[in-house]
Enzyme design. Structure first.
Site, PDB file in Angstrom:
ATOM      1  N   SER A 210      -8.273  37.428  44.031  1.00  0.00           N
ATOM      2  CA  SER A 210      -6.983  37.746  43.388  1.00  0.00           C
ATOM      3  C   SER A 210      -7.020  39.138  42.776  1.00  0.00           C
TER       4      SER A 210
ATOM      5  N   LEU B  48       6.510  40.992  39.194  1.00  0.00           N
ATOM      6  CA  LEU B  48       7.749  40.620  39.907  1.00  0.00           C
ATOM      7  C   LEU B  48       8.328  39.341  39.289  1.00  0.00           C
TER       8      LEU B  48
ATOM      9  N   PRO C  81       9.897  34.440  33.795  1.00  0.00           N
ATOM     10  CA  PRO C  81       9.839  33.040  33.365  1.00  0.00           C
ATOM     11  C   PRO C  81      10.869  32.166  34.105  1.00  0.00           C
TER      12      PRO C  81
ATOM     13  N   LEU D  73       4.052  42.261  49.115  1.00  0.00           N
ATOM     14  CA  LEU D  73       3.646  40.854  49.297  1.00  0.00           C
ATOM     15  C   LEU D  73       3.129  40.612  50.712  1.00  0.00           C
TER      16      LEU D  73
ATOM     17  N   GLN E 135     -18.990   7.145  61.065  1.00  0.00           N
ATOM     18  CA  GLN E 135     -17.899   7.730  61.851  1.00  0.00           C
ATOM     19  C   GLN E 135     -16.786   8.292  60.974  1.00  0.00           C
TER      20      GLN E 135
ATOM     21  N   ASP F 215     -13.982  14.405  48.220  1.00  0.00           N
ATOM     22  CA  ASP F 215     -14.101  12.980  48.552  1.00  0.00           C
ATOM     23  C   ASP F 215     -15.474  12.681  49.167  1.00  0.00           C
TER      24      ASP F 215
ATOM     25  N   GLU G 272       2.376  34.102  45.531  1.00  0.00           N
ATOM     26  CA  GLU G 272       2.699  34.858  46.761  1.00  0.00           C
ATOM     27  C   GLU G 272       3.623  34.059  47.678  1.00  0.00           C
TER      28      GLU G 272
ATOM     29  N   THR H  39       5.516  30.016  47.508  1.00  0.00           N
ATOM     30  CA  THR H  39       4.963  28.655  47.588  1.00  0.00           C
ATOM     31  C   THR H  39       4.916  28.205  49.051  1.00  0.00           C
TER      32      THR H  39
HETATM   33  P1  TGC Z   1      16.434  38.375  51.332  1.00  0.00           P
HETATM   34  O1  TGC Z   1      17.917  38.563  51.099  1.00  0.00           O
HETATM   35  O2  TGC Z   1      15.984  37.548  52.467  1.00  0.00           O
HETATM   36  O3  TGC Z   1      15.757  39.813  51.457  1.00  0.00           O
HETATM   37  C1  TGC Z   1      16.048  40.867  50.560  1.00  0.00           C
HETATM   38  C2  TGC Z   1      15.579  42.158  51.218  1.00  0.00           C
HETATM   39  O4  TGC Z   1      14.171  42.124  51.413  1.00  0.00           O
HETATM   40  C3  TGC Z   1      13.857  42.201  52.824  1.00  0.00           C
HETATM   41  N1  TGC Z   1      12.732  41.292  53.042  1.00  0.00           N
HETATM   42  C4  TGC Z   1      11.517  41.732  53.348  1.00  0.00           C
HETATM   43  N2  TGC Z   1      11.033  42.967  53.555  1.00  0.00           N
HETATM   44  C5  TGC Z   1       9.725  43.082  53.842  1.00  0.00           C
HETATM   45  N3  TGC Z   1       8.917  42.014  53.909  1.00  0.00           N
HETATM   46  C6  TGC Z   1       9.348  40.755  53.697  1.00  0.00           C
HETATM   47  N4  TGC Z   1       8.504  39.729  53.731  1.00  0.00           N
HETATM   48  C7  TGC Z   1      10.713  40.567  53.407  1.00  0.00           C
HETATM   49  N5  TGC Z   1      11.475  39.479  53.112  1.00  0.00           N
HETATM   50  C8  TGC Z   1      12.717  39.953  52.915  1.00  0.00           C
HETATM   51  C9  TGC Z   1      15.133  41.781  53.522  1.00  0.00           C
HETATM   52  O5  TGC Z   1      15.191  42.305  54.827  1.00  0.00           O
HETATM   53  C10 TGC Z   1      16.169  42.388  52.608  1.00  0.00           C
HETATM   54  O6  TGC Z   1      16.174  43.779  52.837  1.00  0.00           O
HETATM   55  P2  TGC Z   1      17.521  44.643  52.685  1.00  0.00           P
HETATM   56  O7  TGC Z   1      17.092  46.046  52.971  1.00  0.00           O
HETATM   57  O8  TGC Z   1      18.490  44.057  53.699  1.00  0.00           O
HETATM   58  O9  TGC Z   1      18.014  44.429  51.295  1.00  0.00           O
HETATM   59  O10 TGC Z   1      15.834  37.845  49.982  1.00  0.00           O
HETATM   60  P3  TGC Z   1      16.089  36.513  49.192  1.00  0.00           P
HETATM   61  O11 TGC Z   1      16.438  36.894  47.792  1.00  0.00           O
HETATM   62  O12 TGC Z   1      17.057  35.613  49.921  1.00  0.00           O
HETATM   63  O13 TGC Z   1      14.663  35.839  49.146  1.00  0.00           O
HETATM   64  C11 TGC Z   1      14.027  35.322  50.275  1.00  0.00           C
HETATM   65  C12 TGC Z   1      12.684  34.645  49.864  1.00  0.00           C
HETATM   66  C13 TGC Z   1      12.939  33.324  49.162  1.00  0.00           C
HETATM   67  C14 TGC Z   1      11.915  34.382  51.136  1.00  0.00           C
HETATM   68  C15 TGC Z   1      11.884  35.586  48.955  1.00  0.00           C
HETATM   69  O14 TGC Z   1      12.535  35.804  47.785  1.00  0.00           O
HETATM   70  C16 TGC Z   1      10.485  35.133  48.638  1.00  0.00           C
HETATM   71  O15 TGC Z   1       9.568  35.490  49.389  1.00  0.00           O
HETATM   72  N6  TGC Z   1      10.240  34.401  47.518  1.00  0.00           N
HETATM   73  C17 TGC Z   1       8.883  34.101  47.057  1.00  0.00           C
HETATM   74  C18 TGC Z   1       8.538  35.004  45.882  1.00  0.00           C
HETATM   75  C19 TGC Z   1       7.107  35.446  45.880  1.00  0.00           C
HETATM   76  O16 TGC Z   1       6.394  35.383  46.869  1.00  0.00           O
HETATM   77  N7  TGC Z   1       6.661  35.941  44.760  1.00  0.00           N
HETATM   78  C20 TGC Z   1       5.324  36.471  44.645  1.00  0.00           C
HETATM   79  C21 TGC Z   1       5.130  37.188  43.341  1.00  0.00           C
HETATM   80  S1  TGC Z   1       3.659  38.159  43.298  1.00  0.00           S
HETATM   81  C22 TGC Z   1       2.398  37.080  43.230  1.00  0.00           C
HETATM   82  O17 TGC Z   1       2.542  35.902  43.311  1.00  0.00           O
HETATM   83  C23 TGC Z   1       1.068  37.696  43.092  1.00  0.00           C
HETATM   84  S2  TGC Z   1      -0.224  36.603  43.019  1.00  0.00           S
HETATM   85  C24 TGC Z   1      -1.436  37.756  43.090  1.00  0.00           C
HETATM   86  C25 TGC Z   1      -2.813  37.190  43.146  1.00  0.00           C
HETATM   87  O18 TGC Z   1      -3.359  36.897  42.043  1.00  0.00           O
HETATM   88  O19 TGC Z   1      -3.447  37.217  44.250  1.00  0.00           O
HETATM   89  P1  FAD Z   2       9.444  27.767  41.174  1.00  0.00           P
HETATM   90  O1  FAD Z   2      10.064  28.882  41.928  1.00  0.00           O
HETATM   91  O2  FAD Z   2      10.141  27.269  39.976  1.00  0.00           O
HETATM   92  O3  FAD Z   2       9.172  26.558  42.179  1.00  0.00           O
HETATM   93  C1  FAD Z   2       8.854  25.248  41.729  1.00  0.00           C
HETATM   94  C2  FAD Z   2       8.890  24.313  42.928  1.00  0.00           C
HETATM   95  O4  FAD Z   2      10.203  24.324  43.511  1.00  0.00           O
HETATM   96  C3  FAD Z   2       7.921  24.710  44.049  1.00  0.00           C
HETATM   97  O5  FAD Z   2       7.389  23.572  44.645  1.00  0.00           O
HETATM   98  C4  FAD Z   2       8.819  25.439  45.040  1.00  0.00           C
HETATM   99  O6  FAD Z   2       8.342  25.389  46.388  1.00  0.00           O
HETATM  100  C5  FAD Z   2      10.101  24.633  44.881  1.00  0.00           C
HETATM  101  N1  FAD Z   2      11.272  25.404  45.311  1.00  0.00           N
HETATM  102  C6  FAD Z   2      11.781  26.523  44.727  1.00  0.00           C
HETATM  103  N2  FAD Z   2      12.834  26.968  45.416  1.00  0.00           N
HETATM  104  C7  FAD Z   2      13.003  26.118  46.454  1.00  0.00           C
HETATM  105  C8  FAD Z   2      13.909  26.053  47.550  1.00  0.00           C
HETATM  106  N3  FAD Z   2      14.867  26.955  47.731  1.00  0.00           N
HETATM  107  N4  FAD Z   2      13.778  25.039  48.433  1.00  0.00           N
HETATM  108  C9  FAD Z   2      12.769  24.136  48.294  1.00  0.00           C
HETATM  109  N5  FAD Z   2      11.866  24.138  47.292  1.00  0.00           N
HETATM  110  C10 FAD Z   2      11.987  25.138  46.389  1.00  0.00           C
HETATM  111  N6  FAD Z   2       3.682  36.721  40.069  1.00  0.00           N
HETATM  112  C11 FAD Z   2       3.729  38.087  40.017  1.00  0.00           C
HETATM  113  O7  FAD Z   2       4.793  38.691  40.075  1.00  0.00           O
HETATM  114  N7  FAD Z   2       2.569  38.795  39.873  1.00  0.00           N
HETATM  115  C12 FAD Z   2       1.355  38.206  39.784  1.00  0.00           C
HETATM  116  O8  FAD Z   2       0.332  38.890  39.674  1.00  0.00           O
HETATM  117  C13 FAD Z   2       1.292  36.785  39.816  1.00  0.00           C
HETATM  118  N8  FAD Z   2       0.098  36.147  39.672  1.00  0.00           N
HETATM  119  C14 FAD Z   2       0.066  34.789  39.569  1.00  0.00           C
HETATM  120  C15 FAD Z   2      -1.126  34.153  39.257  1.00  0.00           C
HETATM  121  C16 FAD Z   2      -1.177  32.773  39.115  1.00  0.00           C
HETATM  122  C17 FAD Z   2      -2.447  32.106  38.730  1.00  0.00           C
HETATM  123  C18 FAD Z   2      -0.005  31.998  39.363  1.00  0.00           C
HETATM  124  C19 FAD Z   2      -0.039  30.500  39.277  1.00  0.00           C
HETATM  125  C20 FAD Z   2       1.185  32.622  39.663  1.00  0.00           C
HETATM  126  C21 FAD Z   2       1.252  34.020  39.761  1.00  0.00           C
HETATM  127  N9  FAD Z   2       2.454  34.689  39.999  1.00  0.00           N
HETATM  128  C22 FAD Z   2       2.508  36.066  39.966  1.00  0.00           C
HETATM  129  C23 FAD Z   2       3.700  33.940  40.066  1.00  0.00           C
HETATM  130  C24 FAD Z   2       3.934  33.249  41.414  1.00  0.00           C
HETATM  131  O9  FAD Z   2       4.316  34.168  42.394  1.00  0.00           O
HETATM  132  C25 FAD Z   2       5.019  32.186  41.202  1.00  0.00           C
HETATM  133  O10 FAD Z   2       4.423  31.149  40.449  1.00  0.00           O
HETATM  134  C26 FAD Z   2       5.558  31.638  42.517  1.00  0.00           C
HETATM  135  O11 FAD Z   2       6.310  32.619  43.196  1.00  0.00           O
HETATM  136  C27 FAD Z   2       6.432  30.387  42.304  1.00  0.00           C
HETATM  137  O12 FAD Z   2       7.329  30.563  41.255  1.00  0.00           O
HETATM  138  P2  FAD Z   2       7.431  29.455  40.079  1.00  0.00           P
HETATM  139  O13 FAD Z   2       6.064  29.178  39.571  1.00  0.00           O
HETATM  140  O14 FAD Z   2       8.453  29.956  39.123  1.00  0.00           O
HETATM  141  O15 FAD Z   2       7.925  28.151  40.781  1.00  0.00           O
END
Ligand code: TGC
Ligand code: FAD
Length: 390
Positions: free
Chosen positions: A95, A135, A138, A245, A285, A342, A369, A371
């Site tokens: 991470s 990104l 809460p 991402l 098995q 297990d 990154e 769900t």
């Molecule tokens: P949507 O309307 O589909 O797209 C908005 C704009 O973004 C473009 N786009 C992308 N571009 C590049 N790569 C991708 N994977 C892209 N996905 C979408 C899209 O073409 C559009 O561009 P434009 O120019 O037309 O405006 O967006 P939406 O709001 O409907 O959302 C779609 C959805 C649900 C798939 C997206 O919001 C999503 O991926 N949600 C999950 C959020 C997430 O992954 N958060 C991660 C936070 S960071 C983190 O968790 C770090 S953990 C780090 C660690 O410790 O390792």
């Molecule tokens: P929610 O979005 O509230 O989702 C809760 C549940 O609802 C999930 O099961 C989900 O799949 C489901 N759900 C939500 N929407 C839908 C839908 N449309 N249809 C069906 N099911 C749905 N974020 C950063 O920006 N930077 C970081 O560095 C970072 N590091 C992290 C480190 C850790 C240890 C953790 C746990 C999280 C981190 N995150 C970070 C945040 C992470 O990206 C979010 O937790 C993740 O994107 C999910 O958001 P949430 O926890 O608010 O869950």
């Protein structure tokens, strides 16, 4: 103890270059020596091993795919192998490296000015400056487009207000890549490099986690935090953070395999030596069926990650392909960790073995990154043409 060897049932090693194998071996030895003997202790104490950061830098792991600016300029397959080996040690270390490279150095390299690149990248590559990526908020996790953090333009500055939640490395970061809506630009999302010492920027660590205890997870708080307009990245809209991402999710698809391999390896060794009903449990098995499934899914995951790496090296990998690999490999790694637990019976819940730690870590990896279900919906949209998020 014999040195770790990764499964290679489908002979992927035959397709790796000597350099790629050498990089994997170097990181493998580093993890076996510097991480594996100590990581349970760090996990128990909720401690991130900061002393490893300069070593990550020396080994070229930070921003490994970036060309120039003191970065190693490796291909994506090598980067994937690094992630695999690190996460065999612990998801928290992978991470840290993911966030530093894919989520902080990548946007600076891709969307920063030449001045940003010269100022930040060489020090970040050495681990002298640490980054975090804000990104999630809460109230906006899976739907970051709903974010309420704003960056209001005021002369030559932007004024940030809002909070980012669950931010890896937040508490130790020297800078944050922060995504916020700019009211003066129709509330479009923009990215900012916010230095730790900006007034109005504070962090609070999230304590008492069950998962990723050897990693720091924090809240970022912005209260009238002023940043020079020159700190804005040159990208508009959610495609900016999503581009970051894509790289991090790709690395996770390899990393999860490392955690899965550690669990599988532990379960296999245990099953061969644990005697019940006068025989090693590996001779039953039902136990063999579990091991066969784990081995098969690791192999399928390796093929997915390897092929994706080669596509990425050719600039051909699509976000949906990356979603599939992240979803599949993490989901299976989590299932494999549970099956391994297990197979160890009661021993599986102890800290004597790494399985419980990997299992709990993978719960986070399955959520962050994007769900598992969000990636399922990304694939669903690709197949049907119908977005089903809303
Ligand atoms: P949507 O309307 O589909 O797209 C908005 C704009 O973004 C473009 N786009 C992308 N571009 C590049 N790569 C991708 N994977 C892209 N996905 C979408 C899209 O073409 C559009 O561009 P434009 O120019 O037309 O405006 O967006 P939406 O709001 O409907 O959302 C779609 C959805 C649900 C798939 C997206 O919001 C999503 O991926 N949600 C999950 C959020 C997430 O992954 N958060 C991660 C936070 S960071 C983190 O968790 C770090 S953990 C780090 C660690 O410790 O390792
Ligand atoms: P929610 O979005 O509230 O989702 C809760 C549940 O609802 C999930 O099961 C989900 O799949 C489901 N759900 C939500 N929407 C839908 C839908 N449309 N249809 C069906 N099911 C749905 N974020 C950063 O920006 N930077 C970081 O560095 C970072 N590091 C992290 C480190 C850790 C240890 C953790 C746990 C999280 C981190 N995150 C970070 C945040 C992470 O990206 C979010 O937790 C993740 O994107 C999910 O958001 P949430 O926890 O608010 O869950």
């Amino acid at each position: 103890m014999k040195p770790f060897e990764s499964p290679d049932f489908m002979c992927i090693d035959d397709h790796l270059t000597d350099d790629e194998k050498m990089i994997r071996e170097t990181v493998r030895q580093f993890v076996s020596k510097e991480v594996v003997p100590h990581v349970d202790d760090w996990f128990m104490k909720h401690e991130f091993p900061k002393h490893l950061i300069p070593m990550f830098g020396e080994l070229g792991m930070l921003g490994a795919t970036i060309q120039g600016y003191g970065c190693a300029g490796l291909n994506y397959t090598s980067y994937g192998l690094i992630m695999q080996e690190l996460e065999r040690g612990d998801s928290g270390l992978r991470s840290f490296v993911s966030v530093q490279g894919a989520l902080c150095m990548f946007p600076i390299a891709a969307f920063g000015t030449e001045e940003h690149k010269k100022k930040y990248l060489p020090k970040m590559a050495k681990g002298e400056l640490l980054g975090c990526f804000g990104l999630t908020e809460p109230d906006f996790g899976s739907n970051p487009g709903g974010m309420i953090t704003t960056a209001r333009k005021d002369g030559n500055e932007y004024v940030l207000n809002g909070a980012k939640m669950w931010i890896t490395s937040g508490g130790i970061a020297d800078l944050a890549i922060v995504w916020a809506k700019v009211p003066e630009d129709n509330n479009k999302v923009h990215g900012f490099i916010v230095d730790r010492d900006r007034k109005g920027f504070s962090t609070r660590d999230i304590a008492k986690k069950f998962s990723l205890n050897a990693s720091i997870t924090s809240e970022l708080i912005f209260e009238d935090c002023r940043v020079p307009a020159s700190q804005m990245l040159e990208v508009t809209g959610l495609r900016g953070p999503f581009a970051c991402l894509n790289n991090a999710r790709y690395g996770i698809s390899w990393g999860a395999l490392g955690a899965a391999m550690a669990c599988y390896d532990t379960a296999l060794n245990y099953a061969k030596t644990r005697i019940q009903f006068d025989k090693p449990i590996a001779s039953f098995q039902l136990v063999q069926a579990k091991l066969a499934e784990m081995y098969t899914e690791i192999t399928k995951g390796q093929l997915l990650a390897y092929h994706l790496g080669r596509l990425k090296d050719q600039g051909k990998a699509t976000p949906t392909q990356i979603s599939m690999a992240k979803m599949n490999n993490v989901s299976w790694a989590l299932k494999i960790s549970r099956t391994a637990r297990d197979i160890l019976g009661a021993s599986g819940i102890t800290h004597e073995y790494p399985i419980g730690r990997h299992m709990m870590n993978l719960e986070s990896v399955n959520t962050y990154e994007g769900t598992e279900d969000i990636h399922r919906l990304v694939i669903g949209e690709h197949i049907t043409g119908i977005p089903a998020y809303r």
